[in-house]
Design a protein around this motif. Structure first.
Motif, PDB file in Angstrom:
ATOM      1  N   ALA A   1     102.490  54.753  62.818  1.00 44.80           N
ATOM      2  CA  ALA A   1     101.841  54.379  61.560  1.00 44.80           C
ATOM      3  C   ALA A   1     100.336  54.578  61.625  1.00 44.80           C
ATOM      4  O   ALA A   1      99.710  55.056  60.669  1.00 44.80           O
ATOM      5  N   GLU A   2      99.744  54.234  62.771  1.00 46.59           N
ATOM      6  CA  GLU A   2      98.297  54.427  62.936  1.00 46.59           C
ATOM      7  C   GLU A   2      97.944  55.917  62.943  1.00 46.59           C
ATOM      8  O   GLU A   2      96.954  56.341  62.347  1.00 46.59           O
TER       9      GLU A   2
ATOM     10  N   GLU B   1      99.659  58.228  61.473  1.00 48.28           N
ATOM     11  CA  GLU B   1      99.840  58.721  60.114  1.00 48.28           C
ATOM     12  C   GLU B   1      98.607  58.439  59.254  1.00 48.28           C
ATOM     13  O   GLU B   1      98.184  59.270  58.455  1.00 48.28           O
ATOM     14  N   ARG B   2      98.022  57.252  59.426  1.00 50.65           N
ATOM     15  CA  ARG B   2      96.812  56.913  58.670  1.00 50.65           C
ATOM     16  C   ARG B   2      95.656  57.829  59.051  1.00 50.65           C
ATOM     17  O   ARG B   2      94.919  58.323  58.191  1.00 50.65           O
ATOM     18  N   GLN B   3      95.518  58.097  60.356  1.00 56.37           N
ATOM     19  CA  GLN B   3      94.442  58.978  60.816  1.00 56.37           C
ATOM     20  C   GLN B   3      94.622  60.393  60.289  1.00 56.37           C
ATOM     21  O   GLN B   3      93.661  61.033  59.836  1.00 56.37           O
TER      22      GLN B   3
ATOM     23  N   GLY C   1      96.236  61.214  57.621  1.00 59.30           N
ATOM     24  CA  GLY C   1      96.008  61.193  56.184  1.00 59.30           C
ATOM     25  C   GLY C   1      94.535  61.325  55.842  1.00 59.30           C
ATOM     26  O   GLY C   1      94.167  61.996  54.875  1.00 59.30           O
TER      27      GLY C   1
ATOM     28  N   VAL D   1      94.204  60.425  51.951  1.00 60.03           N
ATOM     29  CA  VAL D   1      93.908  58.992  51.988  1.00 60.03           C
ATOM     30  C   VAL D   1      92.403  58.809  51.866  1.00 60.03           C
ATOM     31  O   VAL D   1      91.627  59.531  52.502  1.00 60.03           O
TER      32      VAL D   1
ATOM     33  N   ALA E   1      88.782  56.988  52.484  1.00 59.25           N
ATOM     34  CA  ALA E   1      88.236  56.423  53.713  1.00 59.25           C
ATOM     35  C   ALA E   1      86.845  55.867  53.441  1.00 59.25           C
ATOM     36  O   ALA E   1      86.156  56.283  52.497  1.00 59.25           O
TER      37      ALA E   1
END
Length: 278
Positions: free
Chosen positions: A137-138, A140-142, A144, A150, A152
């Protein structure tokens, strides 16, 4: 006396053709030698070397050697220019360059340690499946943030390029993006357009096109990253700021504790690439 009674040697001499006289030089030419005289060693050497006779293979080799020599000469000249620029730089500029190199080395070392930490946590966790999901999940956020899907926010800089003369071109803005990435920029936005790995720049009339979106001066870069690394990278001798100022553009760089990059890009499904796990 009849032919039957003629002596054999006389008849043979009469049947032989007359001697062919030696061919002399063409009109307007000089042979450099007297008729009937044997050629000297130098004359034979000159006749063997001129006019030159080349085979196709020799011509190809000559062209390849010329290209290789030209490439080496260009490389040496480029290195000489770089060395000359460094020799002529001030002491504080050299210190700034060394600091920038140290910062890049430190960023790579930090990234290496972070990956090693993730591996250790995954191996030592009692619930490896939960830890793997957390790290996924981490990640995936990075990804994105890097892909621009995403929004930022974080510390960084704002660089504004005022171009009243219209001399700033697409390749100069691309150089600025590459320098920012090399200095550790994690998210970049330019005049409301999110800049990602496959972003392209092109000249468009009096402005610049970014991924097909026409933008005009002033060009405003919003960059998330470590300000202490980003700003010096732009101001190194021969760097982005100096290059733009040579084109009569005005560049201002401001540090900020909070930069918001909220321009988003739509996630694109690849046409051909598929996960190897499928």
């Amino acid at each position: 006396m009849s032919e039957q009674n003629e002596q054999p040697e006389n008849r043979l001499r009469r049947e032989l053709p007359a001697e062919v006289p030696p061919v002399g030089p063409e009109p307007g030419e000089t042979s450099g030698e007297k008729p009937g005289e044997p050629l000297t060693g130098r004359q034979r050497l000159v006749k063997g070397l001129w006019p030159p006779r080349f085979t196709r293979a020799q011509l190809i080799v000559a062209v390849l050697l010329f290209g290789l020599g030209f490439g080496l000469a260009v490389q040496v000249a480029s290195n000489s220019d770089t060395d000359s620029a460094l020799r002529g730089a001030r002491q504080e500029d050299l210190v700034r360059i060394l600091d920038e190199l140290d910062s890049r080395t430190q960023r790579l070392e930090d990234e290496k340690q972070g990956l090693e930490k993730q591996r250790s946590e995954l191996q030592s966790s009692s619930d490896q499946a939960a830890e793997a999901r957390k790290q996924t999940a981490e990640k995936e956020r990075q990804l994105g943030i890097l892909a621009g899907t995403v929004a930022a926010q974080g510390p960084g800089i704002t660089m504004t390029v005022a171009d009243t003369k219209g001399t700033v071109k697409a390749d100069m803005l691309l150089d600025a993006v590459q320098e920012l990435r090399a200095a550790g920029a994690e998210a970049i936005q330019l005049n409301g357009v999110r800049v990602v790995a496959n972003t392209y720049f092109s000249d468009s009339g009096n402005g610049v096109s970014v991924d097909g979106n026409k933008i005009n001066a002033p060009y405003r870069f919003q960059v998330i990253g470590k300000p202490e690394d980003l700003e010096p990278a732009l101001n190194i001798p021969g760097g982005v700021v100096q290059t733009l100022e040579k084109e009569q553009a005005t560049v201002t760089v401001e540090r900020s504790g909070k930069i918001v990059v909220d321009a988003l890009r739509q996630a694109k499904q690849p046409d051909y690439a598929r996960s190897s796990s499928q």
